[in-house]
Design an enzyme around this catalytic site. Structure first.
Site, PDB file in Angstrom:
ATOM      1  N   SER A 101      -8.449 -77.610  18.248  1.00 17.27           N
ATOM      2  CA  SER A 101      -9.515 -77.366  17.272  1.00 17.27           C
ATOM      3  C   SER A 101      -8.999 -77.271  15.839  1.00 17.27           C
ATOM      4  O   SER A 101      -9.783 -77.375  14.898  1.00 17.27           O
ATOM      5  CB  SER A 101     -10.285 -76.091  17.629  1.00 17.27           C
ATOM      6  OG  SER A 101      -9.457 -74.956  17.483  1.00 17.27           O
ATOM      7  N   ASP A 116     -18.167 -71.386  13.712  1.00 15.51           N
ATOM      8  CA  ASP A 116     -17.899 -70.675  14.964  1.00 15.51           C
ATOM      9  C   ASP A 116     -19.002 -69.731  15.417  1.00 15.51           C
ATOM     10  O   ASP A 116     -18.805 -68.976  16.371  1.00 15.51           O
ATOM     11  CB  ASP A 116     -16.608 -69.856  14.824  1.00 15.51           C
ATOM     12  CG  ASP A 116     -15.374 -70.727  14.746  1.00 15.51           C
ATOM     13  OD1 ASP A 116     -15.472 -71.931  15.033  1.00 15.51           O
ATOM     14  OD2 ASP A 116     -14.311 -70.182  14.404  1.00 15.51           O
ATOM     15  N   HIS A 170      -8.643 -70.171  13.691  1.00 16.66           N
ATOM     16  CA  HIS A 170      -9.533 -71.011  12.876  1.00 16.66           C
ATOM     17  C   HIS A 170      -9.425 -70.643  11.406  1.00 16.66           C
ATOM     18  O   HIS A 170      -8.876 -69.609  11.052  1.00 16.66           O
ATOM     19  CB  HIS A 170     -10.986 -70.897  13.347  1.00 16.66           C
ATOM     20  CG  HIS A 170     -11.261 -71.711  14.573  1.00 16.66           C
ATOM     21  ND1 HIS A 170     -12.454 -71.671  15.245  1.00 16.66           N
ATOM     22  CD2 HIS A 170     -10.500 -72.607  15.265  1.00 16.66           C
ATOM     23  CE1 HIS A 170     -12.420 -72.489  16.284  1.00 16.66           C
ATOM     24  NE2 HIS A 170     -11.236 -73.060  16.315  1.00 16.66           N
TER      25      HIS A 170
END
Length: 191
Positions: free
Chosen positions: A66, A131, A105
């Site tokens: 990701s 998210d 992230h």
């Protein structure tokens, strides 16, 4: 611990017939002490990293793609958790209460509530959306308590060993078996 105490007690009451028996027994004790030193050293290094980085988990392994191209699967990340403010663009690691695995992230938005509390929205570089779908129901932002730390450095690809150990349990048992066999069959260099 009971195993070691059992060996010590047995050693105290043992009568050795030959010097060779004594050497073999001492070699086994030294192997156990060496194993304890290795384990103790690893734990003390981990605790030292926690103290220096102010993070409960100073090292994590990236488990997904990701964050490609910044970080790929198998990269080892080093975290810190100093009281410096987070900025848009920082890469953070957070762990939600209902999830076992931390997520790596990038900070997408920061929302300040009053002067004390900040709320953070994150997104993976390789993901199409933010998210919010990963957060628990009715939670739209991350709080400071959800954050484990900010990325300060990384080692590419080195974490693949950890991924293999988790993805393939039989590989873990083979590795433990080989290490145990090595410890048990190691010869004393003085013999």
């Amino acid at each position: 611990m009971e195993v070691i105490l059992g060996y010590v007690d047995e050693f105290r009451h043992m009568k050795f017939r030959t010097v060779q028996q004594y050497r073999i027994y001492m070699q086994k004790i030294l192997q156990l002490v060496s194993l304890a030193i290795v384990i103790g050293s690893a734990l003390s290094i981990w605790k030292s990293l926690q103290v220096v980085s102010l993070s409960e988990c100073p090292v994590v392994v990236v488990l997904s793609d990701s964050m490609v191209p910044a970080y790929g699967r198998g990269d080892i990340l080093f975290l810190t958790y100093f009281n410096k403010p987070f900025e848009v663009g920082d890469v953070i690691v957070y762990k939600l209460k209902d999830q076992e695995i931390p997520i790596v992230h990038r900070v997408l938005q920061i929302h300040k509530q009053q002067e004390i509390q900040i709320l953070i929205l994150t997104k993976g570089d390789n993901n199409q959306v933010d998210d919010r779908a990963l957060y628990p129901k009715n939670q739209m932002w991350l709080k400071r308590s959800d954050i484990m730390g900010k990325i300060q450095g990384f080692l590419p690809y080195v974490g693949h060993i950890t991924i293999y150990l988790n993805d393939y349990p039989y590989f873990k048992f083979v590795m433990i078996g080989l290490m145990s066999l090595f410890v048990l069959t190691a010869k004393d260099p003085q013999s």
